[in-house]
Design a protein around this motif. Structure first.
Motif, PDB file in Angstrom:
ATOM      1  N   ALA A   1      55.334  63.081 -83.330  1.00  0.00           N
ATOM      2  CA  ALA A   1      54.158  63.193 -82.458  1.00  0.00           C
ATOM      3  C   ALA A   1      52.968  62.434 -83.041  1.00  0.00           C
ATOM      4  CB  ALA A   1      53.797  64.666 -82.250  1.00  0.00           C
ATOM      5  N   THR A   2      52.763  62.561 -84.339  1.00  0.00           N
ATOM      6  CA  THR A   2      51.665  61.841 -84.998  1.00  0.00           C
ATOM      7  C   THR A   2      51.827  60.336 -84.844  1.00  0.00           C
ATOM      8  OG1 THR A   2      51.366  63.612 -86.635  1.00  0.00           O
ATOM      9  CG2 THR A   2      50.497  61.433 -87.192  1.00  0.00           C
TER      10      THR A   2
ATOM     11  N   PHE B   1      53.399  58.595 -82.503  1.00  0.00           N
ATOM     12  CA  PHE B   1      53.133  58.151 -81.130  1.00  0.00           C
ATOM     13  C   PHE B   1      51.639  58.177 -80.805  1.00  0.00           C
ATOM     14  CE2 PHE B   1      57.661  59.047 -79.720  1.00  0.00           C
ATOM     15  CZ  PHE B   1      57.916  57.734 -79.350  1.00  0.00           C
TER      16      PHE B   1
ATOM     17  N   SER C   1      57.816  55.536 -84.384  1.00  0.00           N
ATOM     18  CA  SER C   1      58.208  56.817 -83.800  1.00  0.00           C
ATOM     19  C   SER C   1      59.309  56.633 -82.769  1.00  0.00           C
ATOM     20  CB  SER C   1      57.004  57.494 -83.129  1.00  0.00           C
ATOM     21  OG  SER C   1      56.153  58.054 -84.083  1.00  0.00           O
TER      22      SER C   1
ATOM     23  N   GLY D   1      53.780  61.359 -77.410  1.00  0.00           N
ATOM     24  CA  GLY D   1      53.394  62.206 -78.532  1.00  0.00           C
ATOM     25  C   GLY D   1      53.117  63.638 -78.107  1.00  0.00           C
TER      26      GLY D   1
END
Length: 437
Positions: free
Chosen positions: A103-104, A106, A141, A210
């Motif tokens: 997530a970070t 993205f 990612s 994300g």
């Protein structure tokens, strides 16, 4: 009470919910399916974000810098950025969870795309280069999400699981390049340079990807798989020499898998990066460039529908050799096909994407096979750093090669280099067999 851990699998006492997954194979299967669905959804958006930089990055740099020899810089920069991001995402995933790492990556990639838009508006080359580096986090990612799909897979499902995560990228990745004209017109209508338009799509897509992972990837598959593996390790009665031999074998498998992915990435990025420039030399417009790159990106991911099954059924080595043969054919076709023919260009770039797909999934399966979940994310992040650096090198060198020779020379060089995959995957297997006799 649960003792707070300092990394995945480091707790001395497990939470009740986690113990429930360890004790229930059925819950493990359910989480495996849920994880694949979430990864698929995020990858649809991630693919759209990925496609923007590939399609118009070189053209934007050429327009802002006014020189063709620098056209490979964007690909090199966002690939270099993805290298650093891959390491950080791997460390975040190992320290906290897949959800936190992916997530970070993205969300940071989305911020990079916004920076590229601003750079184009104010015509600031320094900001463009910095933003391209940050944009690479989204690419990292997008690529590392394939590992999340394989965290809870069995030995015979790993390649298939990784390919499921990748095939979903096809939808966004194919749509992205074909929205180049639409996004360009939209950007122009609001006072943004046309070539920056696709990065509006990239910023939106990366941020949504994300958020999907951050909100829905619970429980985290890496946390669960690590706990399961740690329990299995404690219950293992085979120690000593067997474990020592397995460790040596695993290190070799990681090296082989990494090398397969590194070589395929180098060849693919080098040829792909300069294709839009090559097409521009021969009168193709932006819409045609988007069409060719759209087919290429589709071919990078869509074959995953069957590639994973093939890797699991016929073997990692066989599919790595198939990757070499496909890349060889692609390079020769790109070199000698008529430059004004859309059909031949599409065929060459489709084969380039398929060859990359074969290499990436077979190499991914080798790495996953050889790593324990307690170190898996960190190892995978390190491997993806090398893959990204390989792509960055290929992107940077491609512009210089074409500027001082031709697109044909670049394509032939890539075709010949791809043949190195064969001794890489075949010779270690022979050595390994002798050692185990």
């Amino acid at each position: 009470m649960i003792i707070k851990n300092k990394g995945i699998g480091k707790s001395t006492q497990l939470p009740v919910w986690l113990q429930g997954y360890i004790d229930s194979p059925q819950k493990q299967k359910q989480l495996y399916r849920k994880t694949l669905i979430i990864v698929v959804l995020s990858q649809i958006f991630g693919g759209a974000g990925l496609a923007a930089g590939i399609t118009v990055g070189a053209l934007l740099a050429q327009d802002m810098l006014g020189t063709e020899s620098a056209a490979g810089i964007p690909s090199a920069l966002f690939t270099l950025g993805s290298a650093g991001a891959a390491l950080l995402i791997g460390l975040l995933s190992q320290r906290f969870s897949r959800r936190a790492g992916l997530a970070t990556g993205f969300l940071v990639g989305g911020l990079g795309a916004i920076g590229i838009i601003i750079a184009a508006v104010i015509n600031n080359v320094v900001l463009l280069f910095v933003s391209l580096l940050i944009y690479g986090a989204g690419t990292a990612s997008n690529l590392q999400a394939r590992y999340a799909g394989a965290d809870l897979a069995t030995d015979k499902q790993r390649a298939t699981a990784a390919s499921m995560a990748m095939v979903s990228t096809t939808f966004g990745a194919v749509a992205g390049p074909n929205l180049v004209d639409v996004m360009g017109e939209f950007a122009y209508s609001i006072g943004i340079p046309t070539l920056a338009g696709p990065f509006i799509l990239a910023a939106t897509a990366f941020i949504i990807a994300g958020l999907v992972l951050f909100i829905f990837m619970r429980p985290d598959p890496l946390v669960v798989s690590t706990a399961i593996a740690n329990v299995q390790k404690k219950n293992d009665t085979f120690q000593g020499k067997k474990n020592s031999e397995n460790l040596k074998m695993n290190k070799r498998e990681i090296v082989v898998g990494a090398t397969v992915m590194i070589l395929t990435q180098f060849v693919m990025v080098a040829i792909m990066t300069m294709t839009p420039i090559h097409m521009g030399h021969h009168g193709h417009n932006l819409k045609e460039v988007g069409l060719v790159i759209g087919f290429h990106i589709g071919a990078m991911y869509f074959p995953s529908l069957i590639t994973g099954l093939l890797v699991d059924k016929v073997g990692r080595t066989t599919m790595a050799v198939a990757s070499a043969a496909t890349l060889l054919t692609s390079g020769m076709l790109a070199a000698f096909a008529p430059a004004d023919s859309m059909v031949f260009l599409i065929c060459a770039l489709v084969l380039l994407g398929i060859g990359w797909n074969f290499g990436l999934i077979s190499g991914t399966a080798l790495v996953v096979d050889a790593t324990h979940p307690s170190i898996r994310a960190k190892t995978q992040g390190s491997v993806d750093v090398l893959i990204a650096l390989s792509g960055a090198t290929g992107g940077a060198l491609s512009g210089m090669v074409v500027a001082h020779s031709s697109y044909a020379v670049l394509s032939i060089s890539g075709a010949i280099l791809s043949l190195l995959l064969i001794p890489v995957v075949v010779r270690p297997r022979k050595t390994q067999s002798k050692e185990l006799v």
